[in-house]
Design an enzyme around this catalytic site. Structure first.
Site, short mmCIF file in Angstrom:
data_model
loop_
_atom_site.label_atom_id
_atom_site.label_comp_id
_atom_site.label_asym_id
_atom_site.label_seq_id
_atom_site.Cartn_x
_atom_site.Cartn_y
_atom_site.Cartn_z
CB SER A 110 -32.27 -13.58 4.60
OG SER A 110 -32.38 -14.07 3.29
CG ASP A 125 -33.26 -18.03 2.12
OD1 ASP A 125 -32.47 -17.22 1.57
OD2 ASP A 125 -34.17 -17.68 2.89
#
Length: 605
Positions: free
Chosen positions: A154, A315
């Site tokens: 991430s 995301d």
């Protein structure tokens, strides 16, 4: 040749590593350390095995059982496939989705994962090029797969990588699935004879690339959130976008096109995937202006009023808006919205769109919105007035995603869920945070508001005036020493006469919830309703002035985080005084409870 360090703790794991590891680079690292008997470094790499926890793995890449590398990926996949086949009877035919981001070693880790699944007879939907993390849970749900795996860390530093797992409902794994996988990893640590061999990927009939199909399906499904297409087509609002050196650019472009939005202007220095993240200290748009300085420069050069920024796996999303004050060269004139502020805007927008699409003006008790316990309670305030239901979950989208799935199974509609760490789930196509859909949705909102002569910041304060002013201060301190973290939190539990504190500076504490020990003073039996975990630290204080403060450790980073919010009645208009009250409380919280000087904590940069 077996090494003997005169240390029983090191002897077995180091020699097993050298026996099992076939990666020349990591094997040489350990061989060299063992040869010169660098036991200090070896203890760092072998004393504690990388833990399979919060939806999978995340750690620095390198050699040893404590790091992300080929061998730990193999071990993890062996345990996961064993459990998937046992727990999901038709796992092999339903298949597993595998995707990866643009970090160092991500494609290599993905190929090892895919190969092991194929050799166990499992059909694999493998994205053969980089994709956003939301594509994996979307595909699990769309194709009704048994599980999904995304290789990503991430927004973590470039040294890190991760292995994120979704289950058959399309949400991140929770207990007992994570524990069952972890147990089978321990029982399958030795690589199987074929686990290092990825050649099966060129011959297996069980391998399929879903990218083109999923691109079409995802963008078609995203369009259900577009309700002002005519406004989008004619809007003069200009946007700057950055993927933060990650995967997001082409997918965000497709989402804009799906909404008939004019193309955005991408930040040229950050548009191409680059695992070195050369232009940012931390590849995390949540860091605010320090991470968005190039985006602000690009926006200024192109007269754009809105900045949208995905993190490297797309995301999450951050937003900034030019405030029409001063000169255009003053970057301090950019309003960078916090996750709580963007959550307020998207929550309002979700219900606004729901009413528009369904031609409803009355309340609807079957409609839900969710937020994590450390996030703003603005959705609860909106729901109390508008009539939809609000639920609070533990921190993280593994909780919100699974709860959303349960609510859907019960026949309810989940419009929106968010966490303050710039994670937003609009609708339920993806049961996880999704920065690609949010990118187009925020742009449409900005275009719509522009037709009313209203900025995003204007709308935020309209929401406050209607539903109540919510002001948050969130940040963190870095601490790599677990005993120090334990001491800090135990100090809060024994702060006053061997028990919890009754005050923090001048502020009276009216309630305490400790989700590490399971204590909650708000409950008649003092037992917490939300799930508890002894492996993580989390204490929430409620204050007499209406403020709430939560201190917790991060599951993926060496941080002690604090989250604070104060809520005020809509009739109150002295926002500056309310903000100052919370600022002072935060100072007292840091001084009395975290004690950064005493414990030598490193503050957020």
């Amino acid at each position: 040749m077996a090494f003997d360090f005169g240390d029983t703790v090191l002897n077995e794991p180091v020699n097993l590593w050298l026996q099992w590891d076939k990666n020349e680079n990591t094997r040489k690292t350990i061989s060299d350390l063992a040869g010169c008997k660098n036991t200090d470094e070896l203890h760092k790499l072998f004393d504690k095995r990388i833990a399979f926890g919060t939806a999978g793995l995340r750690a620095a890449m390198g050699a040893g059982f404590a790091r992300m590398n080929d061998l730990t990926i193999i071990q993890t996949t062996q345990g996961l496939v064993k459990h998937a086949i046992e727990a999901v009877p038709d796992c092999k035919s339903r298949g597993v989705v595998v995707g990866f981001d643009s970090r160092h070693n991500s494609s290599r880790f993905a190929e090892l994962t895919v190969s092991i699944l194929l050799r166990e007879g499992v059909k694999v939907y493998y994205f053969s090029s980089i994709v956003p993390t939301p594509y994996v849970p979307y595909t699990v749900k769309k194709y009704q797969c048994a599980a999904g795996i995304m290789i990503t860390a991430s927004h973590n530093p470039k040294e890190d990588n991760g292995y994120k797992v979704y289950w058959q409902n399309g949400a991140q794994i929770t207990s007992p699935t994570d524990k069952n996988i972890a147990n089978l990893i321990e029982l399958n640590l030795e690589p199987w004879s074929s686990s290092w061999d990825t050649s099966i990927m060129s011959t297996s009939s069980l391998l399929e690339c879903p990218l083109d199909d999923i691109n079409n399906l995802y963008m078609k499904d995203v369009q259900q959130y577009c309700i002002y297409r005519d406004i989008n087509k004619s809007s003069q609002v200009k946007f700057t976008y950055t993927p933060m050196h990650g995967v997001g650019l082409q997918y965000a472009q497709r989402a804009f096109k799906a909404f008939d939005l004019s193309p955005f202007i991408a930040v040229p220095q950050q548009s191409e995937p680059d695992p070195e993240f050369p232009t940012v200290k931390f590849p995390n748009p949540e860091e605010g202006k320090s991470a968005l300085h190039l985006a602000m420069q690009t926006a200024r050069d192109n007269d754009c009023k809105i900045i949208l920024a995905n993190d490297p796996d797309a995301d999450r999303i951050a937003m900034a808006e030019w405030e029409p004050k001063g000169t255009v060269k003053q970057t301090e004139m950019w309003k960078v919205f916090t996750g709580n502020e963007t959550g307020a805007l998207l929550g309002w927008w979700a219900f606004h769109c729901y009413k528009q699409k369904n031609n409803r003006s009355e309340s609807d008790k079957s409609v839900y919105m969710l937020a994590s316990t450390v996030s703003s309670k603005i959705l609860r305030s909106i729901g109390n007035k508008e009539g939809f239901k609000f639920e609070e979950t533990l921190t993280g989208f593994k909780w919100m995603g699974n709860r959303s799935y349960q609510l859907q199974e019960e026949g309810h509609t989940v419009l929106f869920a968010f966490e303050e760490a710039i994670g937003f789930m609009f609708g339920s196509n993806v049961l996880d945070k999704d920065g690609i859909s949010a990118c187009a949705i925020l742009a449409e909102m900005a275009c719509y508001l522009a037709t009313k002569g209203v900025t995003m910041k204007d709308k935020l304060y309209e929401i406050y005036k209607e539903y109540g002013f919510h002001y948050s201060i969130n940040s963190y301190y870095i601490c790599h020493h677990q005993p120090t973290i334990q001491k800090i939190f135990q100090g809060m539990r024994t702060y006053e006469n061997g028990g919890y504190p009754s005050t923090c500076g001048k502020y009276k504490i009216t309630g305490i919830r400790d989700l590490t020990t399971g204590y909650d003073s708000h409950q008649p039996d003092n037992k917490a309703i939300l799930p508890t975990s002894k492996s993580s630290q989390m204490i929430t204080f409620t204050f007499a002035n209406g403020a709430v403060a939560t201190l917790r450790t991060s599951g993926t980073e060496p941080k002690i985080k604090y989250y604070t919010e104060i809520c005020a009645d809509p009739s109150l208009s002295d926002y500056d005084a309310i903000k100052e009250d919370l600022r002072q409380l935060v100072k007292d919280l840091i001084t009395n409870f975290l004690k950064p000087d005493e414990y030598k904590l490193q503050s957020k940069i």
